[in-house]
Design a protein around this motif. Structure first.
Motif, short mmCIF file in Angstrom:
data_model
loop_
_atom_site.label_atom_id
_atom_site.label_comp_id
_atom_site.label_asym_id
_atom_site.label_seq_id
_atom_site.Cartn_x
_atom_site.Cartn_y
_atom_site.Cartn_z
N ARG A 66 -42.87 -4.43 -44.18
CA ARG A 66 -43.92 -4.74 -45.16
C ARG A 66 -43.46 -5.92 -46.01
NH1 ARG A 66 -47.64 -0.50 -48.01
NH2 ARG A 66 -48.43 -0.76 -45.89
N LEU A 67 -44.27 -6.98 -46.00
CA LEU A 67 -44.01 -8.13 -46.86
C LEU A 67 -44.82 -7.96 -48.13
CD1 LEU A 67 -44.27 -11.05 -44.24
CD2 LEU A 67 -42.25 -9.73 -44.93
N VAL A 68 -44.16 -8.12 -49.26
CA VAL A 68 -44.82 -7.99 -50.56
C VAL A 68 -44.71 -9.33 -51.29
CG1 VAL A 68 -44.89 -6.77 -52.76
CG2 VAL A 68 -44.27 -5.54 -50.66
N VAL A 69 -45.88 -9.95 -51.53
CA VAL A 69 -45.94 -11.25 -52.21
C VAL A 69 -46.38 -11.00 -53.65
CG1 VAL A 69 -46.98 -13.55 -52.25
CG2 VAL A 69 -46.56 -12.39 -50.05
N GLU A 70 -45.65 -11.57 -54.61
CA GLU A 70 -46.03 -11.45 -56.01
C GLU A 70 -46.04 -12.83 -56.66
OE1 GLU A 70 -44.00 -8.66 -58.41
OE2 GLU A 70 -44.56 -6.92 -57.21
N VAL A 71 -46.89 -12.97 -57.69
CA VAL A 71 -46.99 -14.24 -58.40
C VAL A 71 -47.50 -13.97 -59.80
CG1 VAL A 71 -49.39 -14.69 -57.71
CG2 VAL A 71 -47.84 -16.61 -58.21
N LEU A 72 -47.07 -14.78 -60.74
CA LEU A 72 -47.63 -14.77 -62.09
C LEU A 72 -48.86 -15.66 -62.09
CD1 LEU A 72 -44.44 -15.05 -64.33
CD2 LEU A 72 -45.93 -13.06 -64.08
N ALA A 73 -49.99 -15.14 -62.59
CA ALA A 73 -51.23 -15.90 -62.55
C ALA A 73 -52.03 -15.66 -63.82
CB ALA A 73 -52.06 -15.49 -61.34
#
Length: 293
Positions: free
Chosen positions: A224-231
């Motif tokens: 499982r790839l988990v992508v996170e970003v501040l937006a």
């Protein structure tokens, strides 16, 4: 507008010019940002959706900043106001709550949107109509209009041009003919909304911070790839993880609304080429960030 068909009232202009019955509050400023809510009425969902899209586009052309319809629907759905677009009930919507949630100055309601027609021998009639209103947080109708656009034909009305009318008979009620009436209706109605100088929304365009990518093992042998970003809070974020997937939806974390996360399952050990996140705000402005490897 021709003054002969206008009746000024205190703070109100009532008119019935060009077949459109409408009124405008002249004692209140017109809004800058306007959200077009789903339209209600007996007409088929596709017809109401077409009318709504055309109202949205024509309001923008008259100088109003209108959030994208997909954004409006997402906010309404998240708050339980839009469980089923075909059964949207404008009467159950509290304008102040919706306006606050969408971050706009006013909303447009479309009600009683309907298609009526008859075709008897060689006489035909088709009409699309509805009632439309621009409402602020205090429930005041800044503008409202009632109108129906229709086509009316037959041998008696066409001076014996038989072949032209027979062709019109064949086209009567087709989607293209109906859409033409919807466009006519919207053009007539929105044409009575006061124009305003175009003004950018007060909110700043969306921004993105660093993109991070984490990997964990699933019990089925995949990763499982988990992508996170501040937006920017409220932005619609999607991530591209080529060659595996494009446009993966991301959601804000309940305890950190400024951080969004998207998940994707891939084969064990598979490595993405890159990770790109695109944030889109209510007015279609975008930001792009790349990283995560």
């Amino acid at each position: 507008m021709n003054g002969r068909c206008m009746l000024p009232v205190t703070g109100l202009v009532v008119a019935a010019c060009g077949g459109v019955s409408h009124s405008v509050r002249t004692d209140l400023p017109m809004p800058v940002t306007v959200a077009v809510l789903p339209f209600a009425g007996p007409a088929a969902g596709e017809l109401r959706a077409s009318a709504r899209q055309l109202v949205h586009s024509r309001l923008q052309a008259r100088g109003y900043a209108a959030p994208e319809l997909a954004h409006v629907d997402r906010v309404l759905s998240e708050r339980g106001w839009l469980a089923d677009p075909d059964r949207f009930d404008a009467a159950r919507i509290e304008p102040a709550a919706v306006i606050g949630a969408l971050g706009v100055d006013a909303v447009v309601f479309g009600t009683d949107v309907d298609l009526s027609s008859f075709n008897v021998v060689l006489l035909r009639r088709q009409a699309v109509g509805g009632r439309f209103a621009l409402v602020d947080a205090q429930r005041r109708e800044l503008w409202q209009a009632d109108h129906a656009a229709g086509s009316f034909g037959g041998f008696l009305l066409t001076s014996g041009q038989v072949f032209t009318e027979l062709r019109a008979q064949g086209e009567h009620g087709t989607p293209m003919a109906t859409l033409a009436l919807v466009d006519e209706l919207v053009a007539d109605v929105v044409g009575t909304v006061p124009e305003r100088p175009r003004q950018e929304p007060s909110a700043a365009p969306p921004t993105l911070g660093a993109v991070t990518l984490a990997r964990s093992a699933n019990a089925d042998g995949s990763d499982r790839l988990v992508v996170e970003v501040l937006a920017t809070a409220g932005a619609d974020c999607r991530c591209d993880v080529p060659p595996f997937a494009l446009g993966v939806p991301m959601v804000a974390l309940p305890d950190a609304p400024e951080r969004q996360r998207g998940c994707l399952d891939v084969a064990r050990g598979a490595v993405p080429d890159t990770v790109v996140v695109v944030a889109r705000d209510a007015f279609g402005r975008t930001a792009r960030a790349e990283g995560g490897r």
